[in-house]
Design a protein around this motif. Structure first.
Motif, short mmCIF file in Angstrom:
data_model
loop_
_atom_site.label_atom_id
_atom_site.label_comp_id
_atom_site.label_asym_id
_atom_site.label_seq_id
_atom_site.Cartn_x
_atom_site.Cartn_y
_atom_site.Cartn_z
N MET A 9 0.85 -1.18 0.00
CA MET A 9 0.00 0.00 0.00
C MET A 9 0.89 1.24 0.00
O MET A 9 1.89 1.28 0.69
N SER A 10 0.52 2.24 -0.77
CA SER A 10 1.29 3.47 -0.84
C SER A 10 0.37 4.66 -0.62
O SER A 10 -0.32 5.10 -1.54
N LYS A 11 0.37 5.17 0.60
CA LYS A 11 -0.40 6.39 0.86
C LYS A 11 0.12 7.54 0.01
O LYS A 11 -0.64 8.38 -0.44
N TYR A 12 1.44 7.55 -0.22
CA TYR A 12 2.03 8.57 -1.07
C TYR A 12 1.38 8.56 -2.45
O TYR A 12 0.99 9.60 -2.98
N LEU A 13 1.26 7.38 -3.04
CA LEU A 13 0.72 7.29 -4.39
C LEU A 13 -0.75 7.69 -4.43
O LEU A 13 -1.18 8.39 -5.35
N LEU A 14 -1.52 7.26 -3.44
CA LEU A 14 -2.93 7.68 -3.38
C LEU A 14 -3.03 9.20 -3.31
O LEU A 14 -3.79 9.82 -4.05
N ASN A 15 -2.26 9.79 -2.41
CA ASN A 15 -2.31 11.24 -2.25
C ASN A 15 -1.79 11.98 -3.48
O ASN A 15 -2.31 13.03 -3.85
N LYS A 16 -0.77 11.41 -4.13
CA LYS A 16 -0.25 12.02 -5.36
C LYS A 16 -1.32 12.01 -6.45
O LYS A 16 -1.50 13.00 -7.16
N PHE A 17 -2.05 10.91 -6.57
CA PHE A 17 -3.14 10.84 -7.55
C PHE A 17 -4.18 11.92 -7.25
O PHE A 17 -4.55 12.69 -8.14
#
Length: 120
Positions: free
Chosen positions: A1-9
């Motif tokens: 899981m990547s919170k960074y990637l979710l937030n970047k999206f």
């Protein structure tokens, strides 16, 4: 899981009106396109540098496609990022002021402290 990637999206889509409309009209198409073209680029980097390993989990991808802000919050996305993007997409469908924002908050009312970790 990547919170960074979710937030970047959420961050990058919210800042481009064309992407907001594409996400509203064709969430699966936009999520798949974004993941294949933008997920591995460095945020705010114009030098062409990119990574190669970032990808959504199936759970994250399906929550994004379903516009499921409650699931996204439980996965660690920042609630302000989902709120601002989802206001841009869905507020126009409501008839009274703050109707969408109140529904958004009510949907998250089941969470109690401590909230899911939203640090990236």
């Amino acid at each position: 899981m990547s919170k960074y990637l979710l937030n970047k999206f959420l961050f990058t889509v919210d800042r481009d009106p064309e992407l907001v409309e594409r996400y509203r009209a064709d969430p699966r198409g936009l999520v798949e396109w974004w993941e294949s073209t933008t997920a591995n680029t460095l945020l705010n980097c114009h030098s062409g540098e990119a990574s190669t390993w970032l990808a959504f989990t199936d759970e994250e991808r399906e929550a994004l496609i379903a516009h499921d802000h409650v699931k996204l919050f439980s996965l660690g996305s920042h609630p302000f990022l989902t709120l601002t993007l989802f206001i841009a997409m869905f507020e126009r469908d409501n008839t009274s002021p703050l109707e969408y924002q109140k529904a958004y908050g009510a949907a998250l009312a089941g969470f109690t402290l401590p909230y899911p970790d939203i640090t990236t």
